[in-house]
Design an enzyme around this catalytic site. Structure first.
Site, PDB file in Angstrom:
ATOM      1  CD  GLU A   1      -6.804   3.776   0.138  1.00 61.35           C
ATOM      2  OE1 GLU A   1      -6.528   4.352   1.207  1.00 61.35           O
ATOM      3  OE2 GLU A   1      -6.783   2.522   0.004  1.00 61.35           O
TER       4      GLU A   1
ATOM      5  CD  GLU B   1      -5.857  -3.354  -0.842  1.00 64.97           C
ATOM      6  OE1 GLU B   1      -5.361  -2.621   0.004  1.00 64.97           O
ATOM      7  OE2 GLU B   1      -5.175  -4.058  -1.599  1.00 64.97           O
TER       8      GLU B   1
ATOM      9  CG  ASP C   1      -1.932  -1.141   1.221  1.00 63.73           C
ATOM     10  OD1 ASP C   1      -2.131  -1.782   0.169  1.00 63.73           O
ATOM     11  OD2 ASP C   1      -2.488  -1.430   2.293  1.00 63.73           O
TER      12      ASP C   1
END
Length: 175
Positions: free
Chosen positions: A131, A127, A50
């Site tokens: 973002e 996922e 991430d």
């Protein structure tokens, strides 16, 4: 006045975090060639997960300040730290000795990957395409704010390419 107060508070919080004053810190790990953000959240340190999601929020927020306060964004102030965040997730320099070319973005697939190691039952994943879009919007805005046309254009490429992947893979708009 309220807008100025919000801008000042945002600048203060980012500056404090970049200066490691709020239990947050960014440390470059030479062994793996990555800027690691602590505390470890969602495997961002242990699994390299991430980074573009997390750092994208920092970059986007910093760009908002830079658009209004170019002095804050100067390299010798906080711009150098923002550049490190950007290079960790999306350096366009194929010869960069610290960071790999477009670390999180897969040019062949046309989108980024969230999983840093791909060592999950599902392999790599993405996922949160929203973002990723935020991160690329942050690159565009930082490039505009700092008059870096190459970075702005890289952000536009990443944003538009990821957008098409979202349409094709996640929403299947073209069947």
């Amino acid at each position: 006045q309220q807008q100025k107060d919000i801008q000042n508070q945002l600048a203060s919080r980012l500056s404090d975090a970049f200066a490691q004053k709020d239990n947050r810190q960014f440390i470059y790990d030479e062994t793996i060639g990555s800027l690691l953000g602590y505390p470890n959240e969602f495997g961002s340190v242990t699994q390299m997960n991430d980074h573009h999601f997390h750092y994208g929020y920092w970059i986007f927020a910093a760009a908002q300040i830079a658009l209004r306060d170019p002095e804050w964004a100067r390299h010798e102030n906080w711009g150098g730290m923002v550049r490190e965040l950007i290079k960790d997730v999306a350096t366009a320099d194929r010869n960069d000795e610290r960071y790999p070319f477009l670390r999180t973005f897969d040019i062949f697939e046309g989108h980024s990957w969230a999983s840093g190691t791909g060592q999950t039952a599902d392999g790599s994943n993405q996922e949160s395409s929203s973002e990723a879009m935020n991160a690329w919007a942050g690159l565009i805005l930082w490039g505009v704010a700092t008059q870096d046309d190459a970075l702005r254009d890289l952000g536009i490429y990443l944003y538009t390419t990821e957008l098409q992947a979202i349409k094709h893979y996640w929403f299947d708009v073209y069947n």
